[in-house]
Design a protein around this motif. Sequence first.
Motif, short mmCIF file in Angstrom:
data_model
loop_
_atom_site.label_atom_id
_atom_site.label_comp_id
_atom_site.label_asym_id
_atom_site.label_seq_id
_atom_site.Cartn_x
_atom_site.Cartn_y
_atom_site.Cartn_z
N LEU A 294 7.68 -5.64 -8.41
CA LEU A 294 7.14 -4.94 -7.24
C LEU A 294 5.77 -5.50 -6.89
O LEU A 294 5.42 -5.62 -5.71
CB LEU A 294 7.04 -3.44 -7.53
CG LEU A 294 6.40 -2.56 -6.46
CD1 LEU A 294 7.16 -2.65 -5.13
CD2 LEU A 294 6.33 -1.11 -6.93
N GLU A 295 5.00 -5.86 -7.89
CA GLU A 295 3.66 -6.41 -7.63
C GLU A 295 3.74 -7.69 -6.82
O GLU A 295 2.92 -7.92 -5.92
CB GLU A 295 2.96 -6.66 -8.96
CG GLU A 295 1.50 -7.05 -8.81
CD GLU A 295 0.78 -7.08 -10.14
OE1 GLU A 295 -0.46 -7.08 -10.14
OE2 GLU A 295 1.47 -7.09 -11.17
N ALA A 296 4.74 -8.54 -7.09
CA ALA A 296 4.89 -9.78 -6.34
C ALA A 296 5.17 -9.52 -4.87
O ALA A 296 4.77 -10.30 -4.00
CB ALA A 296 6.00 -10.62 -6.96
N SER A 297 5.85 -8.41 -4.58
CA SER A 297 6.15 -8.07 -3.18
C SER A 297 4.90 -7.70 -2.40
O SER A 297 4.90 -7.71 -1.17
CB SER A 297 7.15 -6.92 -3.12
OG SER A 297 8.38 -7.30 -3.70
N LEU A 298 3.84 -7.34 -3.10
CA LEU A 298 2.57 -7.01 -2.46
C LEU A 298 1.51 -8.07 -2.75
O LEU A 298 0.31 -7.81 -2.64
CB LEU A 298 2.08 -5.65 -2.93
CG LEU A 298 2.86 -4.44 -2.39
CD1 LEU A 298 2.43 -3.18 -3.11
CD2 LEU A 298 2.66 -4.29 -0.89
N GLY A 299 1.94 -9.25 -3.14
CA GLY A 299 1.02 -10.32 -3.47
C GLY A 299 0.09 -10.64 -2.30
O GLY A 299 0.50 -10.68 -1.14
N ASP A 302 -5.37 -7.06 -1.22
CA ASP A 302 -6.50 -6.66 -2.04
C ASP A 302 -6.59 -5.14 -2.13
O ASP A 302 -6.24 -4.43 -1.20
CB ASP A 302 -7.81 -7.21 -1.46
CG ASP A 302 -7.89 -8.72 -1.53
OD1 ASP A 302 -7.31 -9.29 -2.47
OD2 ASP A 302 -8.50 -9.33 -0.63
N GLY A 303 -7.11 -4.67 -3.26
CA GLY A 303 -7.40 -3.25 -3.38
C GLY A 303 -6.21 -2.37 -3.66
O GLY A 303 -6.24 -1.17 -3.36
N VAL A 304 -5.13 -2.92 -4.25
CA VAL A 304 -4.01 -2.09 -4.66
C VAL A 304 -3.71 -2.33 -6.13
O VAL A 304 -4.00 -3.41 -6.66
CB VAL A 304 -2.73 -2.36 -3.82
CG1 VAL A 304 -2.95 -2.04 -2.37
CG2 VAL A 304 -2.24 -3.79 -4.00
N LEU A 305 -3.16 -1.33 -6.77
CA LEU A 305 -2.72 -1.44 -8.15
C LEU A 305 -1.29 -0.93 -8.23
O LEU A 305 -0.98 0.15 -7.73
CB LEU A 305 -3.63 -0.62 -9.07
CG LEU A 305 -3.37 -0.75 -10.57
CD1 LEU A 305 -4.68 -0.68 -11.34
CD2 LEU A 305 -2.42 0.35 -11.08
N VAL A 306 -0.42 -1.73 -8.84
CA VAL A 306 1.00 -1.41 -8.93
C VAL A 306 1.34 -0.99 -10.35
O VAL A 306 0.96 -1.67 -11.32
CB VAL A 306 1.87 -2.61 -8.52
CG1 VAL A 306 3.35 -2.33 -8.78
CG2 VAL A 306 1.64 -2.96 -7.05
N THR A 307 2.03 0.12 -10.50
CA THR A 307 2.62 0.50 -11.79
C THR A 307 4.12 0.63 -11.57
O THR A 307 4.56 1.32 -10.65
CB THR A 307 2.03 1.82 -12.33
OG1 THR A 307 2.34 2.88 -11.44
CG2 THR A 307 0.52 1.71 -12.50
N ALA A 308 4.88 -0.04 -12.40
CA ALA A 308 6.34 -0.03 -12.23
C ALA A 308 7.00 -0.15 -13.59
O ALA A 308 6.44 -0.73 -14.53
CB ALA A 308 6.78 -1.18 -11.32
N ARG A 330 4.96 -0.90 5.30
CA ARG A 330 5.58 -1.91 6.16
C ARG A 330 5.64 -3.27 5.46
O ARG A 330 6.57 -4.05 5.70
CB ARG A 330 4.81 -2.03 7.47
CG ARG A 330 5.06 -0.86 8.43
CD ARG A 330 4.57 -1.17 9.83
NE ARG A 330 3.12 -1.23 9.91
CZ ARG A 330 2.35 -0.18 10.16
NH1 ARG A 330 2.89 1.02 10.33
NH2 ARG A 330 1.03 -0.31 10.23
N ARG A 331 4.68 -3.54 4.61
CA ARG A 331 4.71 -4.80 3.86
C ARG A 331 5.94 -4.90 2.95
O ARG A 331 6.33 -6.00 2.56
CB ARG A 331 3.45 -4.96 3.03
CG ARG A 331 2.21 -5.38 3.84
CD ARG A 331 1.04 -5.61 2.91
NE ARG A 331 -0.12 -6.13 3.60
CZ ARG A 331 -0.37 -7.43 3.78
NH1 ARG A 331 0.49 -8.33 3.31
NH2 ARG A 331 -1.46 -7.82 4.41
N LEU A 332 6.49 -3.77 2.57
CA LEU A 332 7.65 -3.78 1.68
C LEU A 332 8.98 -3.83 2.41
O LEU A 332 10.04 -3.82 1.78
CB LEU A 332 7.59 -2.56 0.76
CG LEU A 332 6.46 -2.58 -0.28
CD1 LEU A 332 6.35 -1.25 -1.00
CD2 LEU A 332 6.66 -3.72 -1.28
N ASP A 333 8.94 -3.86 3.75
CA ASP A 333 10.19 -4.04 4.50
C ASP A 333 10.84 -5.35 4.09
O ASP A 333 10.20 -6.42 4.11
CB ASP A 333 9.91 -4.07 6.01
CG ASP A 333 9.57 -2.71 6.57
OD1 ASP A 333 9.74 -1.71 5.86
OD2 ASP A 333 9.11 -2.65 7.74
#
Length: 465
Positions: A294-299, A302-308, A330-333
């Motif tokens: 999931l983190e790669a999908s928001l590569g 800035d300013g986000v932290l992913v926990t999965a 929308r970035r995850l579409d």
Amino acid sequence: MRAGGSRSATPACAASPAIDVTERKKLILVVIDGLTPAVFEDAVETGAAPALSFLARHGNYRRGVSTFPSLTPVCLSSIATGAHPDVHRIPHLTWWHRGEQRLVEYGSSFAAIRVAGTRRAILDAIFNMNEQHLGRGAVTVYEALEDAGLTTAAVNITCYRGRTPHLPLLPGLTRPAYGPKGFFFYSLFESEVTGAPVAVFGRSTGSIDAYAAFVGRWLVTRDGFDLLVYYLPDYDFASHALGPGATQEALTRSDAAIGALIEASGGPDEFLERYAVVVCSDHGQTQVDRAVSLEASLGGVDGVLVTASNRAGMVYRLPDCREDEAELARRLDGSPAAEVVLYREDGEAVARRQAEELRFAPADGGWRTSGDRSLLDQPDALERSWAALANPNAGELLVSPPPGVELTDLAGRSHLGGGSHGSLEAGDSEVPILTVGLEAEPRRIVDLAPLALRHFGVKLPAYDA
């Protein structure tokens, strides 16, 4: 088959029982971690699980619904408190503690524990989840019943918060855990000496369920409880490794642990005469054929932290994030990690899937919706999604991945080729619920704690009343 001290700061919700408890059977709640309805139904109908088949012949069965995310710490907290995450505050297997500015990791994998910090992860999973993370507005079934003068016991369940301090059995450890009067936890805590074998050596061959069987037999022989919460986690371990369709050997061992209770009571007739029973799972399980970050999908954001972990993810907006929740969603579409993305906006919840949106909010005992309702056609999805988003420990975005996809954990690990759970999908969310000797027909795992309190005539917490 028919369809000595207190550190807990939670409020007491009962004084004394409203009925003479000697008129009610004692209650055993059996939780087989990760057992799916399909596997349960097949085992009962074919007789492959003799103890479950016996109970099913004398009880009432239905398919029920878990909570969201359908991950073990969240689900067991819902079973113990009768509440969704908006009340009990446990959001995931791994999450960002805003107050302490650190990751919490309850045990996605051994590698993830090392990444998060082994000592801290162990303390979080064993102590802090119950002492600090579990919401103070939530009341566990152990607290409620023992405040009413009853005796509760729990074997191995990780949501155990109660009023009684118990010291660890390991030499050199002095920090107490506060649990029910009868507290037996993976050979680390035992409120009484049982002589049970060590639980944690031989997990792949069912050592933890074998430990539970020994303790459960000891408790039943001594009639040492009014409520027993009997947690059998080894089935889930096997299902993660092999997939939910290849777990007969593990289910046979879980069934034998239930059979040990029946035998210890003196036999089937005596068991039914003494005990009412609930058998359930905490969540479902589905096959995994793809592992996605999931983190790669928001590569590049800035300013986000992913926990999965497993089949659920969260995205936290840190103070320096310049994008709002809608922009991040929308970035995850089109992302292979995201089937449904959930967030809050203007007092409503929003479910987004491939540029389509559904907005919803509670209204007059139901739901006010706008958009395509089919976006959340999974079991109890509106209620479960709303409650998950309302948890102050959750991320600003919650992500439910497509079928067959597992989200890699902090260390990049997954259960690829095996089973997993956590999403809103029916396969992850449906659970078997069998009741024996009870008139109630619970349909959700959050119905189980209220069922126990009503059974003994004890007042419910305000959120369940």
